[in-house]
Design a protein around this motif. Structure first.
Motif, PDB file in Angstrom:
ATOM      1  N   VAL A   8       0.804  -1.233   0.000  1.00 40.44           N
ATOM      2  CA  VAL A   8       0.000   0.000   0.000  1.00 40.44           C
ATOM      3  C   VAL A   8       0.831   1.275   0.000  1.00 40.44           C
ATOM      4  CG1 VAL A   8      -1.950  -1.115   1.151  1.00 40.44           C
ATOM      5  CG2 VAL A   8      -0.189   0.046   2.512  1.00 40.44           C
ATOM      6  N   CYS A   9       2.155   1.167   0.285  1.00 41.17           N
ATOM      7  CA  CYS A   9       2.868   2.427   0.456  1.00 41.17           C
ATOM      8  C   CYS A   9       3.369   2.976  -0.883  1.00 41.17           C
ATOM      9  CB  CYS A   9       3.998   2.293   1.470  1.00 41.17           C
ATOM     10  SG  CYS A   9       5.440   1.457   0.903  1.00 41.17           S
ATOM     11  N   ASP A  10       3.252   4.300  -1.029  1.00 45.40           N
ATOM     12  CA  ASP A  10       3.741   4.955  -2.236  1.00 45.40           C
ATOM     13  C   ASP A  10       5.235   5.170  -2.144  1.00 45.40           C
ATOM     14  OD1 ASP A  10       1.070   5.369  -3.283  1.00 45.40           O
ATOM     15  OD2 ASP A  10       0.848   6.851  -1.686  1.00 45.40           O
ATOM     16  N   ARG A  11       5.679   5.561  -0.941  1.00 43.30           N
ATOM     17  CA  ARG A  11       7.087   5.881  -0.799  1.00 43.30           C
ATOM     18  C   ARG A  11       7.594   5.401   0.555  1.00 43.30           C
ATOM     19  NH1 ARG A  11       9.556  10.513  -3.315  1.00 43.30           N
ATOM     20  NH2 ARG A  11       8.701  12.020  -1.852  1.00 43.30           N
ATOM     21  N   VAL A  12       8.880   5.237   0.627  1.00 45.24           N
ATOM     22  CA  VAL A  12       9.516   4.808   1.864  1.00 45.24           C
ATOM     23  C   VAL A  12      10.497   5.884   2.304  1.00 45.24           C
ATOM     24  CG1 VAL A  12      10.982   3.072   2.957  1.00 45.24           C
ATOM     25  CG2 VAL A  12       9.340   2.387   1.197  1.00 45.24           C
ATOM     26  N   LEU A  13      10.371   6.317   3.555  1.00 47.32           N
ATOM     27  CA  LEU A  13      11.351   7.221   4.141  1.00 47.32           C
ATOM     28  C   LEU A  13      12.120   6.381   5.154  1.00 47.32           C
ATOM     29  CD1 LEU A  13      12.674   9.915   4.781  1.00 47.32           C
ATOM     30  CD2 LEU A  13      10.633  10.584   6.040  1.00 47.32           C
ATOM     31  N   TYR A  14      13.382   6.105   4.839  1.00 46.44           N
ATOM     32  CA  TYR A  14      14.153   5.176   5.671  1.00 46.44           C
ATOM     33  C   TYR A  14      15.146   5.957   6.514  1.00 46.44           C
ATOM     34  CZ  TYR A  14      15.801   0.445   6.720  1.00 46.44           C
ATOM     35  OH  TYR A  14      16.087  -0.741   7.336  1.00 46.44           O
ATOM     36  N   LEU A  15      15.083   5.765   7.822  1.00 48.88           N
ATOM     37  CA  LEU A  15      16.033   6.421   8.730  1.00 48.88           C
ATOM     38  C   LEU A  15      16.948   5.366   9.336  1.00 48.88           C
ATOM     39  CD1 LEU A  15      13.812   8.853  10.880  1.00 48.88           C
ATOM     40  CD2 LEU A  15      15.233   9.443   8.914  1.00 48.88           C
ATOM     41  N   ALA A  16      18.247   5.630   9.311  1.00 48.22           N
ATOM     42  CA  ALA A  16      19.195   4.739   9.983  1.00 48.22           C
ATOM     43  C   ALA A  16      20.497   5.486  10.175  1.00 48.22           C
ATOM     44  CB  ALA A  16      19.426   3.471   9.163  1.00 48.22           C
ATOM     45  N   GLN A  17      21.151   5.233  11.294  1.00 47.72           N
ATOM     46  CA  GLN A  17      22.483   5.801  11.538  1.00 47.72           C
ATOM     47  C   GLN A  17      22.507   7.319  11.376  1.00 47.72           C
ATOM     48  OE1 GLN A  17      25.225   3.653  12.123  1.00 47.72           O
ATOM     49  NE2 GLN A  17      23.872   1.905  12.069  1.00 47.72           N
ATOM     50  N   GLY A  18      21.406   7.973  11.741  1.00 49.01           N
ATOM     51  CA  GLY A  18      21.377   9.428  11.657  1.00 49.01           C
ATOM     52  C   GLY A  18      21.175   9.977  10.262  1.00 49.01           C
ATOM     53  N   ARG A  19      20.989   9.083   9.284  1.00 48.99           N
ATOM     54  CA  ARG A  19      20.762   9.530   7.912  1.00 48.99           C
ATOM     55  C   ARG A  19      19.358   9.139   7.489  1.00 48.99           C
ATOM     56  NH1 ARG A  19      26.417   8.082   7.602  1.00 48.99           N
ATOM     57  NH2 ARG A  19      25.863   5.894   7.732  1.00 48.99           N
ATOM     58  N   GLY A  20      18.891   9.742   6.418  1.00 46.93           N
ATOM     59  CA  GLY A  20      17.566   9.406   5.919  1.00 46.93           C
ATOM     60  C   GLY A  20      17.515   9.468   4.412  1.00 46.93           C
ATOM     61  N   ARG A  21      16.738   8.565   3.799  1.00 47.01           N
ATOM     62  CA  ARG A  21      16.565   8.587   2.342  1.00 47.01           C
ATOM     63  C   ARG A  21      15.106   8.320   2.039  1.00 47.01           C
ATOM     64  NH1 ARG A  21      20.996   7.209  -1.005  1.00 47.01           N
ATOM     65  NH2 ARG A  21      19.441   7.190  -2.656  1.00 47.01           N
ATOM     66  N   ILE A  22      14.590   8.985   1.006  1.00 47.78           N
ATOM     67  CA  ILE A  22      13.201   8.749   0.613  1.00 47.78           C
ATOM     68  C   ILE A  22      13.146   8.345  -0.845  1.00 47.78           C
ATOM     69  CG2 ILE A  22      12.687  11.151  -0.017  1.00 47.78           C
ATOM     70  CD1 ILE A  22       9.873  10.606   1.333  1.00 47.78           C
ATOM     71  N   GLY A  23      12.208   7.488  -1.195  1.00 51.94           N
ATOM     72  CA  GLY A  23      12.049   7.046  -2.572  1.00 51.94           C
ATOM     73  C   GLY A  23      11.009   5.947  -2.643  1.00 51.94           C
ATOM     74  N   SER A  24      10.893   5.336  -3.812  1.00 52.80           N
ATOM     75  CA  SER A  24       9.959   4.220  -3.937  1.00 52.80           C
ATOM     76  C   SER A  24      10.531   3.014  -3.190  1.00 52.80           C
ATOM     77  CB  SER A  24       9.772   3.873  -5.411  1.00 52.80           C
ATOM     78  OG  SER A  24      10.986   3.333  -5.903  1.00 52.80           O
ATOM     79  N   VAL A  25       9.702   1.994  -3.003  1.00 51.90           N
ATOM     80  CA  VAL A  25      10.167   0.798  -2.301  1.00 51.90           C
ATOM     81  C   VAL A  25      11.419   0.240  -2.976  1.00 51.90           C
ATOM     82  CG1 VAL A  25       9.590  -1.570  -1.673  1.00 51.90           C
ATOM     83  CG2 VAL A  25       7.855   0.219  -1.480  1.00 51.90           C
ATOM     84  N   ASP A  26      11.369   0.148  -4.317  1.00 53.71           N
ATOM     85  CA  ASP A  26      12.505  -0.445  -5.024  1.00 53.71           C
ATOM     86  C   ASP A  26      13.761   0.409  -4.924  1.00 53.71           C
ATOM     87  OD1 ASP A  26      11.222  -2.738  -5.794  1.00 53.71           O
ATOM     88  OD2 ASP A  26      10.304  -1.779  -7.547  1.00 53.71           O
ATOM     89  N   GLU A  27      13.569   1.721  -4.858  1.00 51.88           N
ATOM     90  CA  GLU A  27      14.734   2.597  -4.741  1.00 51.88           C
ATOM     91  C   GLU A  27      15.394   2.514  -3.363  1.00 51.88           C
ATOM     92  OE1 GLU A  27      13.214   6.131  -7.778  1.00 51.88           O
ATOM     93  OE2 GLU A  27      12.954   6.310  -5.631  1.00 51.88           O
ATOM     94  N   ILE A  28      14.580   2.265  -2.326  1.00 50.58           N
ATOM     95  CA  ILE A  28      15.108   2.333  -0.957  1.00 50.58           C
ATOM     96  C   ILE A  28      15.457   0.955  -0.402  1.00 50.58           C
ATOM     97  CG2 ILE A  28      14.611   3.074   1.409  1.00 50.58           C
ATOM     98  CD1 ILE A  28      14.930   5.381  -0.545  1.00 50.58           C
TER      99      ILE A  28
END
Ligand SMILES: Nc1ncnc2c1ncn2[C@@H]1O[C@H](COP(=O)(O)OP(=O)(O)OP(=O)(O)O)[C@@H](O)[C@H]1O
Ligand SMILES: [Mg+2]
Lengths: 267, 254
Positions: B202-222
């Motif tokens: 169901v999710c359009d995008r993923v905002l992934y946080l780890a180790q003080g960094r963050g990245r956003i993109g589609s599931v396949d990108e992240i």
């Protein structure tokens, strides 16, 4: 006029008890909802020290009570950051205040009966001057409670979501403790600092067991409080027993009844 | 809806994350993923304006977070609804309705509250919980009431903080479906979880946080070897299995 209302002391007792039962039990509804029974009990007991200190200093005990208890409420609000983790700081403030109370009574040894009166209440000793204090304070407390009713209800049930909505949860907590303090201060001379649970906690706890709605539950709380306190007065008058004992017994009885697993009584 | 650029925030002396940039579109479903302590709750609190960003800037609904708060609803992480709580579901939900107003609710306001509560309960499929005592509800049922409560003031953005953490798979599917349904009503949803799998579909995008960094993109990108290895600054392998994804640090046997 019923026979028992022919005496001024009885009329005063009825008026004082009615006001305190209504105001105290409605504040008590939120005390129970917020699980602050210990804080409310502590504030009542702190009232004992306030009254003893006022007698010693020669000022109106009502004024001493009010100032002392409101001060303690502020200290409680400041020291206990989280309403759920306040037990220890409340206990410490209570302990220190009772220590002061013991000192005041010791210094003011002229009248130990007055101390007993504050601890257990002396509803038949209420005079017209006290009634005025009680009426003004009750009105103020109920107005205050009505004013913050909606934010307080949300903050009591889901403090984190309320904070996220911009509701000043910590300020509300302080305001509510001040209301409880004011309520406790005027209830203490009537019901007694040791027995204030009968008004603040008993009716609300029974009502919450019987009714899952806030508005209806508050109505039921006030009704139960009137029932037990006025019933207690009559019982005391006719059976010649201490009024506080009768009110406490009725409060306990109603609470006990509410704990019985009688499905038909639960809405 | 939300625009964050070079965001850094933290509650203690240290920053939970820095250099995080992302945009959230109306009606979108964003999964906020990260291990314990990655800063998911901290990010929510920054969006709500409860903690100021240490660096960077954030605009929510075209304004500062604290000004727009009333249009955002926050469903807190694992709220401990007291076990013997005696109120019924409807009362719990309606407590949030216009809760910032002073004074007792007048009859007109009570009518509007009733309608808003009915609509919110309907949205989360919890009409049957309206008259149930909270003390008699399961974790999944409580979670539904929490979401209903968040909806009564008609927010445009709903932040769900680990709503799946104490639920079994069936209850998880329920909550994910409820959240996805909100996006179909035009409400943007940010849904934090440390497992991406329940929200993959169901999710359009993923905002992934780890180790003080963050990245956003589609599931396949992240959720892929390259991005996660970069985020964790250590080799990470993503294994796909029948539409699910498993993240392993270095050795797949781990
Ligand atoms: N009150 C606080 N004071 C100082 N540091 C804090 C405080 N609360 C959290 N932190 C720190 O901030 C960092 C981010 O915490 P946060 O709660 O945002 O993580 P999270 O991703 O929500 O974790 P979880 O999955 O466990 O909920 C953590 O390193 C944590 O130790
Ligand atoms: Mg968290």
């Amino acid at each position: 006029m019923p026979e028992f209302l022919q005496f001024a002391f009885m009329r005063n007792a009825f008026v004082a008890t009615t006001l305190i039962a209504l105001m105290g039990s409605l504040v008590g509804y939120f005390v129970v909802l917020r699980r602050q029974a210990f804080a409310s009990h502590a504030l009542s007991n702190i009232g004992f020290a306030g009254a003893a200190g006022a007698s010693l200093a020669g000022v109106d005990p009502m004024l001493g009570l009010l100032l002392f208890v409101m001060g303690a409420a502020l200290v409680m609000a400041w020291t206990g950051r989280d309403m759920g983790e306040r037990d220890v700081s409340v206990g410490m403030i209570l302990m220190f205040s009772l220590g002061l109370g013991a000192l005041f009574v010791n210094l003011y040894s002229a009248n130990a009966n007055a101390a007993i009166g504050i601890l257990f209440g002396s509803v038949f000793g209420i005079d017209a001057g006290q009634i005025r204090w009680i009426a003004i304070t009750s009105a103020g407390v109920l107005l205050g409670l009505g004013a913050i009713f909606r934010p307080l209800r949300f903050a009591s049930l889901n403090p984190q979501a309320a904070r996220a909505q911009g509701i000043p949860v910590a300020t509300l907590d302080t305001l509510f403790l001040l209301l409880v303090g004011a309520a406790a201060a005027i209830a203490v001379p009537v019901i007694g600092s040791l027995l204030s649970f009968a008004i603040f906690v008993g009716p609300a706890a029974a009502a919450q067991a019987w009714c899952g709605r806030v508005g209806l539950g508050m109505g039921l709380t006030a009704l139960l409080a009137l029932l037990e306190s006025l019933g207690g007065l009559l019982l005391s008058y006719y059976a010649n027993l201490p009024a506080s004992s009768c009110i406490a017994a009725l409060s306990f009885g109603l609470y006990g009844l509410s704990r019985l697993p009688i499905r038909a009584l639960r809405a | 809806m939300i625009e964050a650029r070079g965001l850094a925030a933290g509650k203690g002396a240290a920053l939970a994350f820095k250099h995080v940039s992302f945009q959230i579109a109306p009606g979108s479903f964003t999964a906020l993923v990260g291990p314990n302590g990655a800063g998911k709750t901290t990010l929510f609190e920054t969006i709500l304006g409860l903690i100021p960003p240490r660096h960077g800037e954030i605009q929510v609904l075209g304004g500062t977070p604290s000004r727009m708060r009333r249009q955002i609803a926050y469903v807190p992480q694992a709220l401990a609804l007291a076990h013997d709580d005696a109120l019924i579901g409807r009362e719990f939900v309606s407590a949030a309705f216009q809760a910032h107003r002073l004074g007792l609710p007048l009859p007109g306001s009570r009518r509007r509250a009733r309608a808003a509560v009915d609509a919110a309960l309907d949205t989360v499929g919890a009409k049957d919980l309206a008259t149930r005592r909270l003390s008699t509800l399961s974790g999944g049922q409580r979670q539904r009431l929490l979401i209903a409560q968040a909806l009564v003031n008609r927010p445009r953005l709903v932040l769900l903080d680990e709503p799946l953490s104490q639920l079994d798979p069936a209850a998880r599917d329920w909550i994910v479906a409820v959240a996805a349904d909100l996006t179909r009503r035009g409400i943007a949803v940010i849904f934090s979880t440390h497992d991406i799998n329940p929200v993959l579909r169901v999710c359009d995008r993923v905002l992934y946080l780890a180790q003080g960094r963050g990245r956003i993109g589609s599931v396949d990108e992240i959720i892929c070897d390259e991005t996660l290895s970069e985020l964790y600054a250590t080799p990470v392998r993503v294994i796909r299995d029948g539409g699910r994804r498993f993240v392993f640090a270095d050795a797949p046997a781990a």
